[in-house]
Write a protein that holds these residues in place. Structure first.
Motif, PDB file in Angstrom:
ATOM      1  N   PHE A 192       0.850  -1.180   0.000  1.00 28.74           N
ATOM      2  CA  PHE A 192       0.000   0.000   0.000  1.00 28.74           C
ATOM      3  C   PHE A 192       0.893   1.239   0.000  1.00 28.74           C
ATOM      4  O   PHE A 192       1.908   1.266   0.693  1.00 28.74           O
ATOM      5  CB  PHE A 192      -0.903   0.033   1.240  1.00 28.74           C
ATOM      6  CG  PHE A 192      -1.871  -1.103   1.333  1.00 28.74           C
ATOM      7  CD1 PHE A 192      -3.155  -0.983   0.822  1.00 28.74           C
ATOM      8  CD2 PHE A 192      -1.516  -2.307   1.936  1.00 28.74           C
ATOM      9  CE1 PHE A 192      -4.066  -2.027   0.911  1.00 28.74           C
ATOM     10  CE2 PHE A 192      -2.417  -3.363   2.036  1.00 28.74           C
ATOM     11  CZ  PHE A 192      -3.699  -3.216   1.520  1.00 28.74           C
ATOM     12  N   VAL A 193       0.513   2.257  -0.754  1.00 25.38           N
ATOM     13  CA  VAL A 193       1.305   3.485  -0.781  1.00 25.38           C
ATOM     14  C   VAL A 193       0.390   4.676  -0.516  1.00 25.38           C
ATOM     15  O   VAL A 193      -0.744   4.733  -1.002  1.00 25.38           O
ATOM     16  CB  VAL A 193       2.050   3.642  -2.127  1.00 25.38           C
ATOM     17  CG1 VAL A 193       1.075   3.755  -3.294  1.00 25.38           C
ATOM     18  CG2 VAL A 193       2.989   4.827  -2.108  1.00 25.38           C
ATOM     19  N   LEU A 262      -3.183   2.427  -3.836  1.00 22.39           N
ATOM     20  CA  LEU A 262      -2.982   3.762  -3.276  1.00 22.39           C
ATOM     21  C   LEU A 262      -4.010   3.997  -2.175  1.00 22.39           C
ATOM     22  O   LEU A 262      -5.178   3.636  -2.319  1.00 22.39           O
ATOM     23  CB  LEU A 262      -3.153   4.843  -4.347  1.00 22.39           C
ATOM     24  CG  LEU A 262      -3.026   6.276  -3.796  1.00 22.39           C
ATOM     25  CD1 LEU A 262      -1.574   6.718  -3.764  1.00 22.39           C
ATOM     26  CD2 LEU A 262      -3.857   7.266  -4.588  1.00 22.39           C
ATOM     27  N   ILE A 263      -3.565   4.638  -1.086  1.00 20.76           N
ATOM     28  CA  ILE A 263      -4.474   5.040  -0.014  1.00 20.76           C
ATOM     29  C   ILE A 263      -4.476   6.561   0.083  1.00 20.76           C
ATOM     30  O   ILE A 263      -3.430   7.187   0.175  1.00 20.76           O
ATOM     31  CB  ILE A 263      -4.058   4.451   1.349  1.00 20.76           C
ATOM     32  CG1 ILE A 263      -3.942   2.926   1.269  1.00 20.76           C
ATOM     33  CG2 ILE A 263      -5.058   4.844   2.426  1.00 20.76           C
ATOM     34  CD1 ILE A 263      -3.455   2.297   2.573  1.00 20.76           C
ATOM     35  N   ALA A 278      -2.537   7.205  -9.717  1.00 21.40           N
ATOM     36  CA  ALA A 278      -2.672   5.787  -9.385  1.00 21.40           C
ATOM     37  C   ALA A 278      -3.599   5.090 -10.373  1.00 21.40           C
ATOM     38  O   ALA A 278      -3.322   3.976 -10.842  1.00 21.40           O
ATOM     39  CB  ALA A 278      -3.199   5.632  -7.960  1.00 21.40           C
ATOM     40  N   MET A 279      -4.689   5.753 -10.724  1.00 17.12           N
ATOM     41  CA  MET A 279      -5.630   5.177 -11.685  1.00 17.12           C
ATOM     42  C   MET A 279      -4.979   5.023 -13.056  1.00 17.12           C
ATOM     43  O   MET A 279      -5.187   4.034 -13.749  1.00 17.12           O
ATOM     44  CB  MET A 279      -6.883   6.044 -11.759  1.00 17.12           C
ATOM     45  CG  MET A 279      -7.693   6.054 -10.465  1.00 17.12           C
ATOM     46  SD  MET A 279      -9.049   7.262 -10.472  1.00 17.12           S
ATOM     47  CE  MET A 279     -10.184   6.500 -11.640  1.00 17.12           C
ATOM     48  N   ALA A 280      -4.168   6.013 -13.436  1.00 17.54           N
ATOM     49  CA  ALA A 280      -3.450   5.925 -14.714  1.00 17.54           C
ATOM     50  C   ALA A 280      -2.468   4.759 -14.723  1.00 17.54           C
ATOM     51  O   ALA A 280      -2.203   4.159 -15.768  1.00 17.54           O
ATOM     52  CB  ALA A 280      -2.717   7.233 -14.987  1.00 17.54           C
ATOM     53  N   PRO A 284      -5.793   0.212  -8.019  1.00 17.86           N
ATOM     54  CA  PRO A 284      -7.017   0.541  -7.290  1.00 17.86           C
ATOM     55  C   PRO A 284      -6.718   1.523  -6.164  1.00 17.86           C
ATOM     56  O   PRO A 284      -5.566   1.650  -5.733  1.00 17.86           O
ATOM     57  CB  PRO A 284      -7.477  -0.806  -6.737  1.00 17.86           C
ATOM     58  CG  PRO A 284      -6.209  -1.578  -6.574  1.00 17.86           C
ATOM     59  CD  PRO A 284      -5.302  -1.146  -7.696  1.00 17.86           C
ATOM     60  N   VAL A 285      -7.750   2.213  -5.696  1.00 19.03           N
ATOM     61  CA  VAL A 285      -7.570   3.251  -4.678  1.00 19.03           C
ATOM     62  C   VAL A 285      -8.525   3.024  -3.520  1.00 19.03           C
ATOM     63  O   VAL A 285      -9.703   2.709  -3.707  1.00 19.03           O
ATOM     64  CB  VAL A 285      -7.822   4.657  -5.275  1.00 19.03           C
ATOM     65  CG1 VAL A 285      -7.667   5.730  -4.197  1.00 19.03           C
ATOM     66  CG2 VAL A 285      -6.879   4.929  -6.436  1.00 19.03           C
TER      67      VAL A 285
END
Length: 361
Positions: A192-193, A262-263, A278-280, A284-285
């Protein structure tokens, strides 16, 4: 030669988000100036390398600061001596002061992009009293207001802006989608980032409080960024497992490629760039259900929205994202959705706004 002025409180804001738009104006024959404060030397240099002249000006976030009065006086003198065809302002304090200084000085289009009003659902009453009132005053100095999320768009109508005339909705500052890849990540544990300035609004402290109850021994949390809460957050993380601080980074595309999820747990956002990136990257977020973030994340399609302060909601989301099948499904959908937020599309949207100059002449 036509002239355009871009204004923000600091040059790093303009360098990070607006160079493609300024370059597009230059290609149309505009002389483009950037006005703000040098907070990072590399940001000012980046603007200058793009052929943009930089004008030093100090603004303060505090409405009653003496530096804002000095900035107002300097701007009044500048606007009496220089006429701009387009003045495009960003960031609340700098935007208000510049619009006030530009009034009755024969300027062209005055445009304000709201990157996230300080008045929003759940904001303190003082924010509504101060910032909503200020924007209500500034309405008469603003030809076009650009909003980048649905909640701000609705609040702009309450301020008296007219959709299709003085009010425009765009997909934000855009991102260069080609910079982000979707590699097959190696390793078994879920990475997770969390990317952003280490401050109260970005809310990393709450994330760490919840992380201590997340029992997956193979999961890792990487925190990217620097800021005023760095020492406090690192102190809290000493008692936790699998938490790494990577500091301020410029290789975000690589960091996202090396991560799984991504968080974003912010209290407030406009249209978060880290979520778009992140989406690019096909990631997932997990994001808090706040303005801007919920404009990007489709619940259980491109990611998971959690409620601020609901630790069980966040814990459940963390657990759900350890499933690689779920991550893959959300990530693929996110990659498709973010195509509407490409740099090319957002520049095109803004150039259509600038074309109003010809209509007004």
């Amino acid at each position: 030669m036509k002239k355009a002025l871009y204004v923000a409180s600091v040059f790093s804001h303009l360098a990070c988000f607006h160079i493609p738009f300024m370059k597009a104006l230059k290609e149309q024959g505009f002389l483009v100036h950037a006005l703000g404060k040098t907070d990072r030397i590399d940001a000012r240099e980046k603007l200058q390398e793009a052929g943009i002249s930089c004008i030093e000006m100090s603004f303060s976030r505090s409405p009653c600061s003496l530096s804002n009065l000095k900035a107002y006086k300097k701007l009044r003198r500048r606007f009496r001596a220089h006429q701009y065809d387009i003045i495009h302002v960003h960031t609340p304090a700098a935007a208000f002061i510049t619009r006030a200084a530009a009034r009755n000085t024969g300027q062209g289009l005055v445009i304000y992009t709201a990157h996230g009003f300080h008045f929003y659902k759940g904001a303190p009453k003082l924010n509504w009293l101060l910032y909503f009132s200020a924007e209500k005053i500034a309405r008469k100095w603003t030809d076009i207001l650009v909003t980048i999320n649905q909640e701000d768009y609705e609040n702009a109508k309450r301020l008296g802006y007219e959709p299709g005339k003085s009010l425009v909705y765009t997909h934000g500052v855009g991102i260069n989608i080609a910079e982000f890849t979707v590699p097959d990540k190696e390793g078994t544990g879920t990475v997770f980032v969390c990317i952003g300035e280490l401050n109260k609004n970005k809310n990393q402290e709450w994330l760490l409080d919840v992380w201590k109850d997340f029992k997956d021994p193979y999961a890792e949390l990487r925190i990217i960024g620097d800021g005023p809460l760095e020492k406090k957050l690192k102190g809290k993380a000493k008692k936790l497992k699998n938490v790494k601080f990577l500091g301020y980074r410029t290789d975000i595309a690589k960091q996202l490629a090396d991560a799984d999820v991504l968080i974003s747990v912010s209290h407030r956002e406009g249209l978060p760039r880290n979520v778009m990136e992140a989406m690019a990257a096909g990631k997932p977020v997990i994001g808090t259900n706040v303005r801007g973030t919920r404009d990007l994340i489709k619940q259980k399609e491109t990611g998971l929205l959690v409620e601020l302060g609901n630790r069980f909601s966040l814990l459940n989301a963390l657990s759900a994202m350890t499933d690689p099948i779920v991550r893959k499904r959300y990530g693929e959908a996110a990659k498709k959705v973010i195509q509407n937020y490409s740099e090319e599309k957002t520049v095109d949207e803004m150039m259509k706004v600038y074309s109003r100059l010809e209509e007004s002449e």
